[in-house]
Design a protein around this motif. Structure first.
Motif, PDB file in Angstrom:
ATOM      1  N   ALA A 388       0.829  -1.200   0.000  1.00  0.00           N
ATOM      2  CA  ALA A 388       0.000   0.000   0.000  1.00  0.00           C
ATOM      3  C   ALA A 388       0.869   1.258   0.000  1.00  0.00           C
ATOM      4  O   ALA A 388       0.557   2.254  -0.678  1.00  0.00           O
ATOM      5  N   LEU A 389       1.969   1.227   0.758  1.00  0.00           N
ATOM      6  CA  LEU A 389       2.898   2.364   0.743  1.00  0.00           C
ATOM      7  C   LEU A 389       3.541   2.522  -0.633  1.00  0.00           C
ATOM      8  O   LEU A 389       3.692   3.639  -1.139  1.00  0.00           O
ATOM      9  N   ILE A 390       3.910   1.421  -1.243  1.00  0.00           N
ATOM     10  CA  ILE A 390       4.542   1.472  -2.567  1.00  0.00           C
ATOM     11  C   ILE A 390       3.595   2.114  -3.578  1.00  0.00           C
ATOM     12  O   ILE A 390       4.009   2.907  -4.431  1.00  0.00           O
ATOM     13  N   ASN A 391       2.313   1.797  -3.478  1.00  0.00           N
ATOM     14  CA  ASN A 391       1.324   2.425  -4.368  1.00  0.00           C
ATOM     15  C   ASN A 391       1.263   3.935  -4.174  1.00  0.00           C
ATOM     16  O   ASN A 391       0.837   4.670  -5.070  1.00  0.00           O
ATOM     17  N   HIS A 392       1.695   4.402  -3.007  1.00  0.00           N
ATOM     18  CA  HIS A 392       1.658   5.834  -2.703  1.00  0.00           C
ATOM     19  C   HIS A 392       2.969   6.547  -3.035  1.00  0.00           C
ATOM     20  O   HIS A 392       3.068   7.768  -2.825  1.00  0.00           O
ATOM     21  N   PHE A 393       3.977   5.832  -3.518  1.00  0.00           N
ATOM     22  CA  PHE A 393       5.272   6.475  -3.768  1.00  0.00           C
ATOM     23  C   PHE A 393       5.147   7.753  -4.606  1.00  0.00           C
ATOM     24  O   PHE A 393       5.761   8.774  -4.265  1.00  0.00           O
ATOM     25  N   ARG A 500      12.332   1.825   4.643  1.00  0.00           N
ATOM     26  CA  ARG A 500      13.045   3.046   4.995  1.00  0.00           C
ATOM     27  C   ARG A 500      12.068   4.192   5.246  1.00  0.00           C
ATOM     28  O   ARG A 500      12.280   5.017   6.151  1.00  0.00           O
ATOM     29  N   TYR A 501      10.998   4.227   4.469  1.00  0.00           N
ATOM     30  CA  TYR A 501      10.002   5.286   4.694  1.00  0.00           C
ATOM     31  C   TYR A 501       9.381   5.139   6.083  1.00  0.00           C
ATOM     32  O   TYR A 501       9.164   6.130   6.793  1.00  0.00           O
ATOM     33  N   GLU A 502       9.090   3.910   6.492  1.00  0.00           N
ATOM     34  CA  GLU A 502       8.518   3.687   7.822  1.00  0.00           C
ATOM     35  C   GLU A 502       9.443   4.236   8.905  1.00  0.00           C
ATOM     36  O   GLU A 502       8.976   4.847   9.888  1.00  0.00           O
ATOM     37  N   PHE A 505       9.188   7.979   8.990  1.00  0.00           N
ATOM     38  CA  PHE A 505       7.905   8.345   9.595  1.00  0.00           C
ATOM     39  C   PHE A 505       7.991   8.225  11.118  1.00  0.00           C
ATOM     40  O   PHE A 505       7.553   9.116  11.853  1.00  0.00           O
ATOM     41  N   ALA A 506       8.585   7.120  11.590  1.00  0.00           N
ATOM     42  CA  ALA A 506       8.695   6.912  13.040  1.00  0.00           C
ATOM     43  C   ALA A 506       9.555   7.993  13.674  1.00  0.00           C
ATOM     44  O   ALA A 506       9.224   8.526  14.747  1.00  0.00           O
ATOM     45  N   GLY A 507      10.671   8.330  13.042  1.00  0.00           N
ATOM     46  CA  GLY A 507      11.513   9.388  13.582  1.00  0.00           C
ATOM     47  C   GLY A 507      10.808  10.730  13.606  1.00  0.00           C
ATOM     48  O   GLY A 507      10.922  11.490  14.584  1.00  0.00           O
ATOM     49  N   ALA A 508      10.058  11.028  12.551  1.00  0.00           N
ATOM     50  CA  ALA A 508       9.316  12.294  12.496  1.00  0.00           C
ATOM     51  C   ALA A 508       8.241  12.337  13.569  1.00  0.00           C
ATOM     52  O   ALA A 508       8.010  13.380  14.196  1.00  0.00           O
ATOM     53  N   ALA A 509       7.559  11.212  13.798  1.00  0.00           N
ATOM     54  CA  ALA A 509       6.522  11.161  14.833  1.00  0.00           C
ATOM     55  C   ALA A 509       7.128  11.385  16.212  1.00  0.00           C
ATOM     56  O   ALA A 509       6.556  12.099  17.053  1.00  0.00           O
ATOM     57  N   ALA A 510       8.297  10.774  16.465  1.00  0.00           N
ATOM     58  CA  ALA A 510       8.952  10.943  17.760  1.00  0.00           C
ATOM     59  C   ALA A 510       9.382  12.386  17.970  1.00  0.00           C
ATOM     60  O   ALA A 510       9.214  12.952  19.063  1.00  0.00           O
ATOM     61  N   LEU A 511       9.937  13.005  16.937  1.00  0.00           N
ATOM     62  CA  LEU A 511      10.393  14.390  17.058  1.00  0.00           C
ATOM     63  C   LEU A 511       9.234  15.319  17.374  1.00  0.00           C
ATOM     64  O   LEU A 511       9.321  16.172  18.271  1.00  0.00           O
ATOM     65  N   ARG A 512       8.119  15.154  16.666  1.00  0.00           N
ATOM     66  CA  ARG A 512       6.942  15.991  16.930  1.00  0.00           C
ATOM     67  C   ARG A 512       6.398  15.748  18.337  1.00  0.00           C
ATOM     68  O   ARG A 512       6.013  16.686  19.036  1.00  0.00           O
ATOM     69  N   ALA A 513       6.345  14.485  18.736  1.00  0.00           N
ATOM     70  CA  ALA A 513       5.817  14.170  20.069  1.00  0.00           C
ATOM     71  C   ALA A 513       6.668  14.816  21.150  1.00  0.00           C
ATOM     72  O   ALA A 513       6.142  15.351  22.139  1.00  0.00           O
ATOM     73  N   TRP A 514       7.984  14.764  20.979  1.00  0.00           N
ATOM     74  CA  TRP A 514       8.855  15.366  21.989  1.00  0.00           C
ATOM     75  C   TRP A 514       8.697  16.887  22.016  1.00  0.00           C
ATOM     76  O   TRP A 514       8.573  17.491  23.082  1.00  0.00           O
ATOM     77  N   LEU A 515       8.677  17.513  20.860  1.00  0.00           N
ATOM     78  CA  LEU A 515       8.575  18.974  20.799  1.00  0.00           C
ATOM     79  C   LEU A 515       7.296  19.486  21.457  1.00  0.00           C
ATOM     80  O   LEU A 515       7.303  20.519  22.139  1.00  0.00           O
ATOM     81  N   LEU A 516       6.203  18.765  21.280  1.00  0.00           N
ATOM     82  CA  LEU A 516       4.897  19.267  21.702  1.00  0.00           C
ATOM     83  C   LEU A 516       4.459  18.754  23.069  1.00  0.00           C
ATOM     84  O   LEU A 516       3.438  19.221  23.595  1.00  0.00           O
ATOM     85  N   ASN A 517       5.187  17.819  23.663  1.00  0.00           N
ATOM     86  CA  ASN A 517       4.767  17.245  24.946  1.00  0.00           C
ATOM     87  C   ASN A 517       5.864  17.266  26.006  1.00  0.00           C
ATOM     88  O   ASN A 517       5.678  16.718  27.087  1.00  0.00           O
ATOM     89  N   ARG A 518       6.992  17.909  25.729  1.00  0.00           N
ATOM     90  CA  ARG A 518       8.131  17.860  26.634  1.00  0.00           C
ATOM     91  C   ARG A 518       7.876  18.674  27.894  1.00  0.00           C
ATOM     92  O   ARG A 518       7.137  19.660  27.883  1.00  0.00           O
ATOM     93  N   GLU A 519       8.504  18.242  28.961  1.00  0.00           N
ATOM     94  CA  GLU A 519       8.538  19.021  30.196  1.00  0.00           C
ATOM     95  C   GLU A 519       9.681  20.036  30.109  1.00  0.00           C
ATOM     96  O   GLU A 519      10.634  19.843  29.339  1.00  0.00           O
ATOM     97  N   PRO A 520       9.607  21.121  30.888  1.00  0.00           N
ATOM     98  CA  PRO A 520      10.652  22.157  30.795  1.00  0.00           C
ATOM     99  C   PRO A 520      12.068  21.638  31.011  1.00  0.00           C
ATOM    100  O   PRO A 520      13.014  22.137  30.409  1.00  0.00           O
ATOM    101  N   ASP A 521      12.230  20.627  31.876  1.00  0.00           N
ATOM    102  CA  ASP A 521      13.574  20.132  32.171  1.00  0.00           C
ATOM    103  C   ASP A 521      13.923  18.871  31.384  1.00  0.00           C
ATOM    104  O   ASP A 521      14.905  18.189  31.694  1.00  0.00           O
TER     105      ASP A 521
END
Length: 572
Positions: A388-393, A500-502, A505-521
């Protein structure tokens, strides 16, 4: 046994309370204790009493949208609840949650009367089965032979069988994909919601239970209809729209399946960590050995990665329904695969006890390992989802080049404290025409991290990893643009690109999650570990990668100083 859990209501589910009420599976007498579930597994017995208790707790109400009288308002809540069940016993989670899969097509395309009638049955505890697969056809739904012939006075005559169907024998209600045009084709299939209680005797029969290596107690069987009359009111949606409805429904069910893998990963890490903390080897506790600490640290990093993908996918149902064809395929391919790898790594720490049936928590690990193998097959195998991902390339490459992603929707999906709009399942699409907003926004997210890092050594190190991920993601999309058009006979190289796309995607999801949910410290430790974990799979073979961040992550978790991912619901 009687549970003291309050029934689930239409307000948001308290996942922490739900998890606590289910109790510690290591303690005998709890609803899903290792001892009780091991005995059911040995007898290959369906966990009927446990499922009945879950019914009394109100779990079936989470399978029904609030619009039809249920408690489902947020898909991340449903995933959290099923994860809590799965971390105790996958057989129970798979057997019970199948009802949601059986009902989803009615929530998408059924009439108001159908939806409310089905909702009442589900809330009352009636399981629902989803009849898609047949002998010899597997995932090829277009090859389905169960045929429904229209009657002159309305209704259908149905002939054929469905096989390897979960809860096929137990369920009084069957959602069937049937051929309504002899020639088949994309518009040649329809959906029928058949009620066994209304079908004439002698015109339908259940097929024998199929013995399975894992989920031994599950009702994996089938049913056959022999020129069986089914009333016109059973038609779900328009005639000929069955395949399209199923493909859209799979975008939701594939996302929900990630809860099963998260629960399995939770249990695997717990069993391995507890064993390592008790077992002595070479005069020391096993957990003191560097290799063991490294293995557990990377297992935690893999679990964080799976959590970020799953949480984003569940919330994207509400904020990015038009892109769920990509998001759900990534979630269903990436999360079960990573969980399988994590389970294998944890099993190596347990050694022989990973294979024994009656030692160390009543043999829970060998049961877990067997049970989870089937999750990668449910609702489309790993290869089906990668296809399904390949069909979306082409659209992924074009969208990445044009950078037309919906940044606001990505932010609302990744910010776990942000309110979610009502899920608009009518906006699901078979093709994510704009590509993926998450990976398109990776450069923006990397810039935000770089601005935060300043001169902080730890965050500067994380920002360098994010920059590398962004560069590799850009290069990957260039390769996707050059990839030959998808066909029935996809080359192996295309599957490598999908994997590789997966990871991107996983790295991008982690980066967004950290940026938007991090504690100050928050020093970014778990994000650094996830990005290191992801980049290991993206870097050229043979390039050495330091794993010391996994040691630091393990130490932080053991010392109680690592922040739990906000959606973890008691995972660690």
């Amino acid at each position: 046994m009687t549970t003291t859990a309050p029934p689930i209501d239409t307000h948001r589910v308290d996942l922490g309370q739900f998890d606590r009420v289910l109790g510690d599976p290591g303690e005998d007498g709890t609803l899903m204790s290792f001892a009780r579930c091991a005995e059911l597994d040995r007898r290959e017995e369906f966990p009927a009493d446990i499922c009945r208790e879950l019914d009394l707790m109100g779990l079936p109400r989470l399978y029904v949208p609030a619009a039809f009288g249920g408690a489902l308002t947020r898909y991340d809540d449903l995933i959290g609840a099923l994860r809590s069940v799965a971390r105790r016993d996958l057989s129970v989670a798979i057997g019970h949650a199948k009802t949601f899969l059986g009902g989803i097509c009615v929530w998408l395309a059924g009439s108001e009367e159908q939806a409310r009638g089905l909702a009442a049955d589900i809330i009352a505890g009636a399981p629902v089965s989803w009849g898609l697969t047949e002998r010899g056809h597997g995932s090829d739904l277009l090859a389905g032979e169960m045929a429904a012939t229209p009657e002159p006075d309305g209704g259908y005559r149905v002939q054929g069988e469905k096989w390897l169907i979960n809860n096929a024998t137990r369920s009084p209600l069957l959602c069937l994909l049937v051929r309504t045009r002899p020639e088949g084709g994309p518009r040649g299939f329809s959906l029928l919601l058949a009620d066994k209680r209304d079908l004439p005797e002698g015109r339908w029969r259940t097929l024998p239970k199929v013995p399975t290596h894992g989920i031994r107690g599950a009702d994996i069987s089938g049913f056959a209809l022999d020129d069986c009359p089914v009333p016109a009111r059973a038609l779900v949606g328009e005639e000929g729209a069955g395949l399209e409805t199923v493909l859209k429904a799979l975008q939701i069910t594939r996302t929900i399946c990630a809860a099963l893998s998260l629960g399995a990963a939770d249990q695997a890490v717990r069993l391995a960590r507890d064993f390592a903390g008790q077992r002595e080897l070479y005069g020391r506790k096993l957990i003191e050995l560097p290799h063991v600490r490294r293995t557990l640290g990377e297992s935690y990093a893999a679990l964080y990665a799976c959590e970020t993908v799953t949480a984003f996918a569940a919330r994207a149902v509400h904020t990015l329904p038009e892109e769920m064809s990509v998001i759900s395929a990534v979630a269903k391919s990436y999360v079960p695969t990573r969980a399988d790898e994590l389970i294998t790594a944890c099993g190596e720490l347990l050694g022989a006890r990973a294979f024994l049936t009656e030692v160390h928590e009543h043999g829970a690990f060998q049961k877990l390992e067997r049970d989870h193998r089937v999750v990668g097959i449910f609702d489309g195998s790993t290869f089906v989802n990668q296809h399904a991902l390949i069909n979306h390339f082409p659209v992924l490459a074009r969208g990445h080049h044009e950078a037309t992603g919906n940044e606001d929707a990505v932010g609302r999906a990744a910010d776990l404290a942000a309110p979610l709009p009502e899920a608009r399942l009518d906006r699901l699409s078979l093709l994510a025409r704009g590509g993926s907003s998450l990976t398109q926004g990776l450069r923006v997210a990397t810039g935000e991290l770089r601005a935060l890092a300043g001169r902080t050594e730890g965050l500067c190190r994380v920002a360098e990893l994010a920059e590398e991920l962004n560069n590799r993601c850009d290069r990957l999309h260039g390769e996707l643009a050059l990839s030959p058009p998808a066909s029935q006979y996809v080359q192996p190289e295309a599957f490598a690109l999908a994997r590789r796309y997966e990871q991107c995607f996983a790295g991008a999801a982690a980066l967004r999650a950290w940026l938007l949910n991090r504690e100050p410290d928050d020093d970014g430790l778990w994000l650094e570990a996830v990005l290191t974990h992801v980049l290991r799979a993206l870097r050229p073979a043979g390039r050495p990668t330091s794993g010391e961040v996994f040691d630091r992550l393990f130490d932080a978790i053991e010392g109680g100083s690592a922040p739990a991912f906000p959606n973890a619901a008691g995972a660690r």
